[in-house]
Design a protein around this motif. Structure first.
Motif, PDB file in Angstrom:
ATOM      1  N   GLY A 187    -114.743  28.749  29.279  1.00 27.65           N
ATOM      2  CA  GLY A 187    -116.121  28.506  28.885  1.00 27.65           C
ATOM      3  C   GLY A 187    -117.148  29.216  29.728  1.00 27.65           C
ATOM      4  O   GLY A 187    -118.274  29.407  29.290  1.00 27.65           O
ATOM      5  N   GLY A 188    -116.787  29.566  30.969  1.00 24.73           N
ATOM      6  CA  GLY A 188    -117.652  30.430  31.745  1.00 24.73           C
ATOM      7  C   GLY A 188    -118.468  29.771  32.827  1.00 24.73           C
ATOM      8  O   GLY A 188    -118.546  30.300  33.933  1.00 24.73           O
ATOM      9  N   GLU A 189    -119.085  28.614  32.567  1.00 22.32           N
ATOM     10  CA  GLU A 189    -120.073  28.095  33.492  1.00 22.32           C
ATOM     11  C   GLU A 189    -119.487  27.788  34.869  1.00 22.32           C
ATOM     12  O   GLU A 189    -120.034  28.190  35.899  1.00 22.32           O
ATOM     13  CB  GLU A 189    -120.736  26.844  32.925  1.00 22.32           C
ATOM     14  CG  GLU A 189    -121.627  27.067  31.717  1.00 22.32           C
ATOM     15  CD  GLU A 189    -120.834  27.213  30.424  1.00 22.32           C
ATOM     16  OE1 GLU A 189    -119.594  27.059  30.479  1.00 22.32           O
ATOM     17  OE2 GLU A 189    -121.447  27.474  29.380  1.00 22.32           O
ATOM     18  N   GLY A 190    -118.353  27.056  34.900  1.00 22.65           N
ATOM     19  CA  GLY A 190    -117.757  26.688  36.178  1.00 22.65           C
ATOM     20  C   GLY A 190    -117.293  27.892  36.969  1.00 22.65           C
ATOM     21  O   GLY A 190    -117.549  27.997  38.170  1.00 22.65           O
ATOM     22  N   GLY A 191    -116.594  28.823  36.310  1.00 24.95           N
ATOM     23  CA  GLY A 191    -116.104  30.007  37.006  1.00 24.95           C
ATOM     24  C   GLY A 191    -117.220  30.876  37.522  1.00 24.95           C
ATOM     25  O   GLY A 191    -117.151  31.408  38.639  1.00 24.95           O
ATOM     26  N   ILE A 192    -118.272  31.035  36.735  1.00 19.55           N
ATOM     27  CA  ILE A 192    -119.403  31.848  37.166  1.00 19.55           C
ATOM     28  C   ILE A 192    -120.111  31.206  38.350  1.00 19.55           C
ATOM     29  O   ILE A 192    -120.522  31.886  39.298  1.00 19.55           O
ATOM     30  CB  ILE A 192    -120.373  32.081  35.996  1.00 19.55           C
ATOM     31  CG1 ILE A 192    -119.719  32.975  34.943  1.00 19.55           C
ATOM     32  CG2 ILE A 192    -121.677  32.719  36.480  1.00 19.55           C
ATOM     33  CD1 ILE A 192    -120.521  33.109  33.671  1.00 19.55           C
ATOM     34  N   ALA A 193    -120.258  29.878  38.311  1.00 20.11           N
ATOM     35  CA  ALA A 193    -120.910  29.178  39.419  1.00 20.11           C
ATOM     36  C   ALA A 193    -120.114  29.337  40.709  1.00 20.11           C
ATOM     37  O   ALA A 193    -120.694  29.579  41.790  1.00 20.11           O
ATOM     38  CB  ALA A 193    -121.075  27.697  39.076  1.00 20.11           C
ATOM     39  N   LEU A 194    -118.790  29.219  40.636  1.00 24.25           N
ATOM     40  CA  LEU A 194    -117.955  29.406  41.828  1.00 24.25           C
ATOM     41  C   LEU A 194    -118.002  30.853  42.308  1.00 24.25           C
ATOM     42  O   LEU A 194    -118.021  31.116  43.518  1.00 24.25           O
ATOM     43  CB  LEU A 194    -116.517  28.985  41.525  1.00 24.25           C
ATOM     44  CG  LEU A 194    -116.288  27.480  41.372  1.00 24.25           C
ATOM     45  CD1 LEU A 194    -114.891  27.202  40.846  1.00 24.25           C
ATOM     46  CD2 LEU A 194    -116.493  26.781  42.704  1.00 24.25           C
ATOM     47  N   THR A 195    -118.018  31.787  41.369  1.00 19.62           N
ATOM     48  CA  THR A 195    -118.137  33.198  41.743  1.00 19.62           C
ATOM     49  C   THR A 195    -119.445  33.457  42.477  1.00 19.62           C
ATOM     50  O   THR A 195    -119.479  34.148  43.497  1.00 19.62           O
ATOM     51  CB  THR A 195    -118.060  34.084  40.489  1.00 19.62           C
ATOM     52  OG1 THR A 195    -116.828  33.855  39.810  1.00 19.62           O
ATOM     53  CG2 THR A 195    -118.150  35.562  40.857  1.00 19.62           C
ATOM     54  N   ALA A 196    -120.534  32.889  41.964  1.00 17.41           N
ATOM     55  CA  ALA A 196    -121.833  33.052  42.610  1.00 17.41           C
ATOM     56  C   ALA A 196    -121.844  32.417  43.997  1.00 17.41           C
ATOM     57  O   ALA A 196    -122.420  32.978  44.947  1.00 17.41           O
ATOM     58  CB  ALA A 196    -122.926  32.442  41.742  1.00 17.41           C
ATOM     59  N   ALA A 197    -121.213  31.253  44.147  1.00 18.34           N
ATOM     60  CA  ALA A 197    -121.176  30.588  45.445  1.00 18.34           C
ATOM     61  C   ALA A 197    -120.414  31.426  46.472  1.00 18.34           C
ATOM     62  O   ALA A 197    -120.852  31.580  47.623  1.00 18.34           O
ATOM     63  CB  ALA A 197    -120.535  29.205  45.306  1.00 18.34           C
TER      64      ALA A 197
END
Length: 220
Positions: A187-197
Motif C-alpha cells: 500500500g505504500g504509506e508505511g514503507g515510505i514513512a520508514l524510508t523517510a525516517a
C-alpha cells in the motif's frame, strides 16, 4: 550563509548532469539503460514487468548513486581545498553538509524524472508509479547520505577505494531498499514513512561522520 551559498553553487557546477565533460551524466544514463535493458532480459510479459519493475527502479537508483563516489570528496582533499577551507574557519562538517545537498540535487530529482519514461518501459501503472516516486523522494536523500559517509571514510585510501566504496554502500543501503521497494506491495504509506525516517537519520549523521573522517584523513 553567503559562504554556504558559495560552496553550494561551486558543488552544483561540478556535480549537476552535463558538467565535467559529461561525466556527471553517467548515473542518469546508467539508470535509463537499466530500465531499457531489463525488459529484454526477462521478456515482454507485461505481468512480470509490472510486478518487478518498481524493484528494478530502486536497484537502478542505488547503483546509479554509487557511480560518482570516487569524485565526491577525494579530488578536493588531494588538491588541498579542505586545508584552505579550514584556514578560513569553515568546518569539515559544513563542507560535507553542502556536498551532501549538492550530491542529492545532482541525481535525486533527475532519477525521479527518469522514472517516468522508465515506468512506461517496465509497464508500471499510474498508482504504482506514484508510490515509486514518493519512495524515491523519501529514499534518495538517504542514498546520498550513505554515499557521502562512505566517500569520506575511504577518501584517504590510495588504491582500491572505489571498489571498497561500492562494497560498503550496498549493505548499508539494504534497509532503504527493503522499505522503499517493499512499499510497492503493502500500500505504500508505511514503507515510505520508514524510508523517510531512515533517510532523515542518515542525513543528520552524514555531516558529522563525514567531517570526522575527512579531518582524520587530513591530519593523518
Amino acid at each position: 550563509m553567503s559562504g554556504f551559498g558559495t560552496l553550494l553553487l561551486r558543488d552544483l557546477a561540478q556535480f549537476l548532469p552535463g558538467a565535467r565533460k559529461g561525466n556527471t551524466l553517467l548515473p542518469l544514463l546508467f539508470f535509463v539503460a537499466v530500465a531499457m535493458l531489463y525488459p529484454f532480459a526477462v521478456g515482454p510479459n507485461p505481468n512480470v514487468l509490472a510486478a518487478t519493475g518498481g524493484g528494478v527502479i530502486w536497484v537502478a537508483a542505488l547503483l546509479a548513486a554509487i557511480l560518482p563516489l570516487d569524485r565526491l570528496l577525494a579530488p578536493d582533499l588531494e588538491n588541498g581545498f579542505f586545508d584552505q577551507w579550514a584556514l578560513r574557519g569553515i568546518a569539515e562538517e559544513v563542507v560535507v553538509a553542502v556536498r551532501l545537498l549538492a550530491h542529492w540535487l545532482s541525481f535525486g530529482p533527475f532519477l525521479m524524472l527518469a522514472a517516468l519514461p522508465a515506468s512506461a518501459l517496465l509497464g508500471i501503472d499510474g498508482a504504482t508509479l506514484r508510490t515509486v516516486e514518493l519512495g524515491l523522494l523519501a529514499g534518495t536523500p538517504g542514498l546520498a547520505a550513505i554515499g557521502i559517509i562512505i566517500a569520506a571514510v575511504t577518501v584517504g585510501l590510495r588504491s582500491g577505494g572505489a571498489a571498497l566504496s561500492g562494497l560498503l554502500v550496498i549493505p548499508l543501503a539494504v534497509p532503504l531498499l527493503i522499505f522503499g521497494a517493499g512499499s510497492l506491495s503493502n500500500g505504500g504509506e508505511g514503507g515510505i514513512a520508514l524510508t523517510a525516517a531512515i533517510s532523515l537519520v542518515l542525513v543528520a549523521m552524514a555531516p558529522f561522520a563525514g567531517g570526522a573522517a575527512i579531518r582524520a584523513a587530513r591530519e593523518g
